[in-house]
Design a protein around this motif. Structure first.
Motif, PDB file in Angstrom:
ATOM      1  N   VAL A 326       0.846  -1.087   0.036  1.00 44.97           N
ATOM      2  CA  VAL A 326      -0.023   0.084  -0.099  1.00 44.97           C
ATOM      3  C   VAL A 326       0.949   1.387   0.083  1.00 44.97           C
ATOM      4  N   ASP A 327       0.074   2.485  -0.213  1.00 46.76           N
ATOM      5  CA  ASP A 327       1.167   3.541  -0.312  1.00 46.76           C
ATOM      6  C   ASP A 327       1.732   3.992   1.190  1.00 46.76           C
ATOM      7  N   CYS A 328       2.992   3.990   1.211  1.00 43.84           N
ATOM      8  CA  CYS A 328       3.472   4.497   2.329  1.00 43.84           C
ATOM      9  C   CYS A 328       4.716   5.336   2.125  1.00 43.84           C
ATOM     10  N   VAL A 456       0.631  11.878  -0.246  1.00 48.84           N
ATOM     11  CA  VAL A 456       2.250  12.326   0.181  1.00 48.84           C
ATOM     12  C   VAL A 456       3.091  11.445  -0.467  1.00 48.84           C
ATOM     13  N   ARG A 457       2.983  10.170  -0.759  1.00 48.15           N
ATOM     14  CA  ARG A 457       3.837   9.379  -1.388  1.00 48.15           C
ATOM     15  C   ARG A 457       3.993   9.694  -2.838  1.00 48.15           C
ATOM     16  N   HIS A 458       3.008  10.070  -3.814  1.00 45.85           N
ATOM     17  CA  HIS A 458       3.406  10.054  -5.074  1.00 45.85           C
ATOM     18  C   HIS A 458       3.599  11.679  -5.420  1.00 45.85           C
ATOM     19  N   GLU A 459       2.917  12.539  -4.767  1.00 44.48           N
ATOM     20  CA  GLU A 459       3.245  13.975  -4.954  1.00 44.48           C
ATOM     21  C   GLU A 459       4.175  14.710  -4.274  1.00 44.48           C
TER      22      GLU A 459
HETATM   23 NI    NI Z   1       0.250   4.259  -5.238  1.00 46.07          NI
END
Ligand code: NI
Ligand code: SF4
Ligand code: NI
Length: 709
Positions: A326-328, A456-459
């Protein structure tokens, strides 16, 4: 009875037992039977360190016993008592080595018995940084299980490495305490002779890091006294054998603290009676002059470096966070001081209580920092420490970094009241504590809301990571104006100096050029100093007048010339805590590399410990060089001898670890595709003939190079 009578009596008793045991073994196996401890290049390490002689057979062991006898003089002088103590220790080593005949594995869980050389090398960095401030040897059974466990835990909470011998082992087991090298509590064995396994660690440290000549007993004892911060806690009743062992400990500079009051003799600073077991800790630290760094963090569970290696199994876990699913993200972000409220901790999203038992969740934490001396270059340095910080929480486990971290919180920690916000407390306190010279203000925002984590992760995080990677790619030895020295390991290797450059990290693998730069900024008079590079002598070798001057000064004259890129001409020294060792392989004109974790044989006919014993202690040994794992894929690796195309063999696991980066370097430097496929490993060859045949078949470039010798 005097103290002398007790020491001599104990020594005589152990000597008698040892003689009987050796004679018995000779009767059973014959005198040519081989004797050895596993995974060490130092034979019977204590006997070798003290006398300089390696024992390989029962016959030699019997002869060695004769040498031990000569130490057992019976004048009533302090020195006689000390030497009888040493003799007792050597007898214990002989008794213990007999247990290992025929490759036997005499110790079973939870006991360790003999500890491998690799374990000692791993201890190097934490000992010099003070992460492990001392080594406790606890002997016998405490007056009660509770008192014993409390004592062990008190040391563990201070990061002290605890070794256990005798009754205390059953006591901690009875209390259900988790033991093991990963939590810094090492049960050695239940017989008193097992104490030799920790003495063996101290003496090998002198050989590995200190460059002490085996047989130079005076220097050896001075080394352990000055540099190995060990001490003994011995519970009553003390019999004469334990008293004799204690004399040996004192001879090495290790104070003995006991609650025995009968028939005991106090020796100031060395043999100390402390009737109150709850005061053993304080008394011991004072006697050995060990200072503990205190980090007070307001969380409901313990926080100590001893918990860094703790593992949390699925069944013991309350919840987990997993960046691979998952996104972390974890991020240090430099801000303007006006944007930050110091010590503010915010949790955006659900707390642990709101998460389902055993569930996999998202987490992203952004540690905002501001400070006059803060530089974006320090962001990754601070960020990389998150792993250690979070791991030091009892009941919390962390692996990975950037957006691939994984965290587990145990049920026990949850039940104790541990919450997400406490991760923020830990990050805040640790960053402020360790980076106070650059971080004036610090605020932590922790996101557990899945949509926010994705944002937060991607941007935020990934664009920053990308930018950093670009910066790292352009960081070459040519592109910077200065290098850095590191002398942290001088605590154990008094003349060792690492020269750290962008393309050559410290041999321990823990100090990159950016780390060294940050360390210098944090502590301008500390272990990392600027080395200018204005006066090159030979660019191929990586030799500079500036570097030579720096190493001369920092090694107190022990070193005159050091090159950065050669393994043959004035190679960099090794302290002993290197991640890898490389050595020349004459049949292929190449080099073999082995990493510390590798337990098997190499085509040099040597194991990792044996190769490692060829260098260390801050001396230069052309043909052998200790280095970090990441140096293997560097364009500067042995550049003077032709570079990475000299690499002919590595353990499979190491090869896989470096493959992507090494293949890229080989492609860049020589246009070779999939270079690692040409490199041998233990599944291909463990001897030079098979290796050369393999290299020939693959057309390995080293075969066409000039011999190195
Ligand atoms: Ni993602
Ligand atoms: Fe020791 Fe060198 Fe690592 Fe510094 S960089 S800690 S001196 S091995
Ligand atoms: Ni070191």
């Amino acid at each position: 009875m005097t103290l002398f009578d007790r020491v001599f009596g104990g020594n005589d008793a152990v000597y008698g037992l040892t003689e009987g045991a050796i004679d018995g073994a000779i009767a059973q196996y014959g005198e040519d039977k081989a004797v050895s401890f596993p995974n060490t290049a130092y034979s019977l390490p204590c006997y070798y360190a003290v006398t300089g002689t390696k024992v390989t057979t029962l016959k030699e062991l019997k002869e060695a016993l004769g040498v031990v006898k000569t130490l057992m003089t019976r004048e009533k002088r302090l020195n006689d008592a000390f030497m009888s103590g040493v003799a007792t220790a050597l007898c214990a080593e002989f008794i213990e080595v007999l247990k290992y005949i025929d490759g036997a594995t005499p110790y079973e869980e939870p006991c360790y018995g003999h500890l491998a050389d690799a374990v000692i090398r791993e201890l190097g960095v934490p000992l010099v940084t003070g992460d492990i401030p001392g080594v406790a040897v606890i002997l016998g059974a405490a007056p009660s299980v509770e008192e014993g466990v409390a004592l062990v835990k008190s040391y563990q909470a201070q990061g002290i490495l605890v070794t256990l011998v005798g009754g205390i082992i059953d006591q901690v087991a009875e209390a259900g305490m988790n033991t093991g090298a990963n939590v810094r509590v090492i049960p050695l064995g239940k017989d008193v002779t097992a104490v030799i396994h920790v003495v063996s660690v101290a003496l090998r440290a002198a050989l590995i890091f200190g460059n002490v000549t085996p047989g130079d007993a005076g220097t050896l004892m001075k080394y352990t006294m000055d540099r190995v911060p060990a001490f003994v806690n011995a519970f009553k009743p003390l019999d004469d054998v334990i008293v004799a062992c204690g004399a040996g400990a004192i001879a090495l500079g290790f104070p003995v603290i006991t609650n025995e009051t009968e028939n005991i003799f106090r020796v100031p600073k060395s043999l100390i009676v402390q009737e109150d077991v709850s005061k053993f800790n304080a008394t011991s630290l004072e006697a050995r002059d060990i200072k503990i760094k205190i980090t007070n963090i307001d969380i409901p569970v313990a926080f100590a470096s001893a918990f860094e290696g703790e593992i949390i199994r699925r069944k013991d876990m309350q919840v987990e966070f997993d960046g691979s699913r998952v996104d972390c993200a974890e991020l240090v972000h430099t801000c303007d001081a006006s944007e930050i409220e110091d010590h503010k901790i915010t949790v955006v999203g659900p707390e642990v209580d709101d998460m389902e038992l055993g569930s996999k969740n998202s987490i992203a934490y952004v540690v905002k920092v501001a400070g006059k001396n803060m530089q974006p270059d320090f962001e990754p340095v601070i960020e990389r420490k998150f792993h250690n910080y979070i791991n030091c929480i009892e009941g919390v486990y962390h692996t990975g970094q950037r957006d691939m971290q994984r965290i587990r919180i145990s049920k026990t920690a949850f039940e104790a009241g541990f919450k997400i916000k406490h991760i923020g407390e830990v990050l805040y306190a640790s960053v402020k504590n360790e980076f106070d010279a650059v971080v004036d203000k610090c605020e932590v925002v922790i996101y557990t809301d899945p949509a926010e984590c994705t944002r937060v992760r991607h941007e935020v995080a990934i664009p920053i990571f990308d930018k950093r990677d670009e910066r790292l790619d352009t960081l070459t030895d040519e592109s910077v104006d200065v290098y850095y020295s590191c002398i942290l390991c001088q605590a154990f290797s008094p003349s060792h100096v690492c020269v750290v450059t962008p393309e050559r990290l410290g041999l321990c693998g823990a100090v990159s050029w950016l780390d060294a730069k940050a360390t210098h900024q944090l502590d301008p008079n500390g272990p990392c100093q600027v080395i200018t590079k204005e006066r090159p002598i030979n660019e191929e070798l990586g030799s500079y007048e500036d570097v030579d001057e720096a190493v001369q000064k920092l090694s107190q004259g022990a070193l005159e010339h050091v090159t950065l890129y050669s393994i043959m001409q004035d190679p960099m020294t090794s302290c002993g805590c290197f991640e890898c060792i490389c050595g020349i392989e004459p049949f292929s004109n190449g080099v073999v590399i082995a990493n510390r974790e590798y337990a098997g044989m190499t085509p040099l006919g040597m194991t990792f410990p044996e190769m490692a014993s060829m260098t260390g202690g801050g001396v230069q040994t052309p043909g052998f060089m200790g280095h970090g794992k990441h140096f293997i894929s560097s364009k500067k690796f042995m550049k003077a001898e032709g570079g990475i195309e000299r690499i002919v063999w590595m353990p499979k696991e190491l090869k896989e670890f470096v493959a992507d980066r090494l293949n890229k370097t080989a492609k860049d430097l020589y246009g070779i595709d999939n270079f690692t496929d040409m490199i041998g490993d233990e599944t291909i060859a463990e001897d030079p003939e098979t290796l050369v045949a393999f290299l020939t078949e693959k057309g390995h470039p080293a075969l066409g190079l000039d011999p190195m010798m």
